[in-house]
Scaffold this active site. Structure first.
Site, PDB file in Angstrom:
ATOM      1  N   SER A   1     -14.167  57.655  97.377  1.00 60.06           N
ATOM      2  CA  SER A   1     -13.457  58.641  96.577  1.00 60.06           C
ATOM      3  C   SER A   1     -12.145  59.051  97.231  1.00 60.06           C
ATOM      4  CB  SER A   1     -14.338  59.876  96.395  1.00 60.06           C
ATOM      5  OG  SER A   1     -13.622  60.941  95.793  1.00 60.06           O
TER       6      SER A   1
ATOM      7  N   TYR B   1      -8.366  59.466  92.239  1.00 60.62           N
ATOM      8  CA  TYR B   1      -7.986  60.675  91.527  1.00 60.62           C
ATOM      9  C   TYR B   1      -6.466  60.636  91.483  1.00 60.62           C
ATOM     10  CZ  TYR B   1     -12.656  62.732  91.554  1.00 60.62           C
ATOM     11  OH  TYR B   1     -13.979  62.987  91.334  1.00 60.62           O
TER      12      TYR B   1
ATOM     13  N   THR C   1     -10.880  57.486  87.883  1.00 67.89           N
ATOM     14  CA  THR C   1     -11.661  58.523  87.216  1.00 67.89           C
ATOM     15  C   THR C   1     -10.760  59.301  86.271  1.00 67.89           C
ATOM     16  OG1 THR C   1     -13.238  58.725  89.034  1.00 67.89           O
ATOM     17  CG2 THR C   1     -13.031  60.613  87.570  1.00 67.89           C
TER      18      THR C   1
ATOM     19  N   LYS D   1     -13.224  54.974  84.644  1.00 64.48           N
ATOM     20  CA  LYS D   1     -14.493  55.696  84.728  1.00 64.48           C
ATOM     21  C   LYS D   1     -14.411  57.005  83.944  1.00 64.48           C
ATOM     22  CE  LYS D   1     -17.683  57.614  88.192  1.00 64.48           C
ATOM     23  NZ  LYS D   1     -17.530  59.068  87.996  1.00 64.48           N
TER      24      LYS D   1
ATOM     25  N   HIS E   1     -19.694  62.095  84.380  1.00 63.77           N
ATOM     26  CA  HIS E   1     -19.556  62.701  85.710  1.00 63.77           C
ATOM     27  C   HIS E   1     -20.831  63.439  86.103  1.00 63.77           C
ATOM     28  CE1 HIS E   1     -16.119  62.945  88.540  1.00 63.77           C
ATOM     29  NE2 HIS E   1     -16.826  63.914  89.107  1.00 63.77           N
TER      30      HIS E   1
END
Length: 382
Positions: A126, A149, A175, A257, A281
């Site tokens: 992440s 992100y 995401t 995603k 999520h």
């Protein structure tokens, strides 16, 4: 060695009085982690958006569907290998991108990466990690995917992509559903947001382009760095028109995603994306949203892209059901974090081995030898 051999290993160890160091039951594993962790970190992982309706819907969607086992088939030997984006993996499983893992164990993403590498499975790092891209890459030699992100600074975005590429991350997972945080009562009641304490910001705070934006080095003024990070990474939505920036600057597979609607899946395909993760999520963003498993068949029918699944995986049977509904592979989330909390790398490896053994046995006992054998007919008609 078959994944199901882990079951025999446990029983044989029992002959000498050795029990598994951690439970193989997901619910008991979570209970043990809750007993160990402070309330803030525990609920940051376990909590949901709003009333928790979406999280409950995810689990209920699996419970509504029933596998119809078939008998007298030769399924003694199973093969779980799965092809994704030009690579062959030993099972249809990846570890979902979960940030700030150091709040449950100091080794965080380093331990997760090592556990995944030992099993040959992708660990998706992440952007909100507690360790840098470089640190995680140097800690393990397994398959590397990077979850973005997406910042509102194109030069920072391109710097993150370049760092990921240089460090062997070959698949980009973008995401879409967390461009700002949802209303999360468990975190709000405790005023617990680790990012505002500098936790989970290792990747942006180490980025040379981001650091060049700061008046003073991060080490001299962490608060100012956090305040620069916040509006760059949060609070504004991205749009489909911005996707070419990623496609033009990432030469590997790009997976979006957070897709739940077939029309969004089609737009992803039209934009040149390589795959989709059907995900809400884990119920952490939109309270009252459709269960991810309920959305899966419509997305699979809409596109010819590989579709992965996330949100609600707890057992081997869950994986069988998601694969039967068209997922090419699944992402495992919260359960491996409970393993991390309890035992670091060993805990993560235990959780994943348990899940793979459960999948292997469930697949064979249901009458199938491979994930490729699964289709909607495996499940009882609704």
């Amino acid at each position: 060695m078959a994944y199901s051999d882990f079951q025999l290993e446990i029983y044989l160890n029992g002959l000498t009085g050795t029990l598994p160091p951690y439970s193989v039951d997901p619910a008991r594993l979570q209970e043990a982690a809750r007993d160990l962790l402070d309330a803030g970190p525990y609920w940051y992982v376990a909590g949901s958006a709003g009333s928790g309706e979406t999280d409950r819907a995810n689990l209920a969607a699996f419970a509504r569907r029933r596998i119809v086992p078939r008998m007298l088939r030769e399924t003694t030997e199973r093969d779980l290998t799965t092809e994704l984006f030009g690579h062959t993996y030993p099972a249809p499983l990846a570890l979902a991108p979960i940030g700030v893992q150091s709040i449950v164990h100091p080794h965080g993403e380093l331990a997760t990466a090592r556990a995944a590498a030992a099993l040959g499975l992708p660990a998706i790092l992440s952007t909100a990690a507690s360790h840098t891209l470089e640190e995680v890459a140097s800690s393990a030699s397994g398959p590397r995917w990077y979850q973005l992100y997406w910042p509102h600074d194109d030069e920072v975005t391109l710097s993150l992509l370049e760092r990921a590429r240089k460090n062997g991350y070959d698949t980009l997972v973008v995401t879409l559903d967390t461009w700002t945080l949802a209303w999360r009562p468990n975190d709000l009641d405790r005023a617990y947001l680790p990012f505002l304490r500098g936790t989970g910001l290792a990747i942006p705070l180490s980025d040379p382009v981001f650091r060049a934006r700061l008046a003073r080095p991060v080490e001299e003024d962490l608060d100012a760095a956090i305040m620069a990070w916040a509006p760059m990474f949060n609070g504004r939505a991205h749009t489909w028109e911005q996707l070419p920036l990623l496609r033009e600057n990432w030469d590997g597979p790009i997976v979006l995603k957070g897709i739940l609607h077939p029309d969004d899946a089609r737009r992803a395909a039209d934009a040149g994306m390589d795959g989709i993760v059907v995900s809400n999520h884990g119920g952490r963003q939109v309270d009252g949203a459709v269960a991810a498993l309920d959305a899966l068949p419509g997305v699979v029918a809409a596109v010819g892209l590989p579709v992965l699944f996330d949100s609600g995986i707890r057992t081997g049977a869950d994986i069988v059901k998601a694969l039967a509904l068209g997922a090419r592979a699944v992402l495992l989330g919260r359960p491996y974090i409970w393993g991390l909390a309890l035992g670091g790398e060993d805990g993560v490896r235990h959780v994943v081995r348990s899940l793979l053994a459960d999948l292997d046995l469930t697949l064979g006992l249901a009458g199938f030898s491979s994930p490729a054998d699964l289709d909607p007919s495996v499940l009882e008609a609704p």
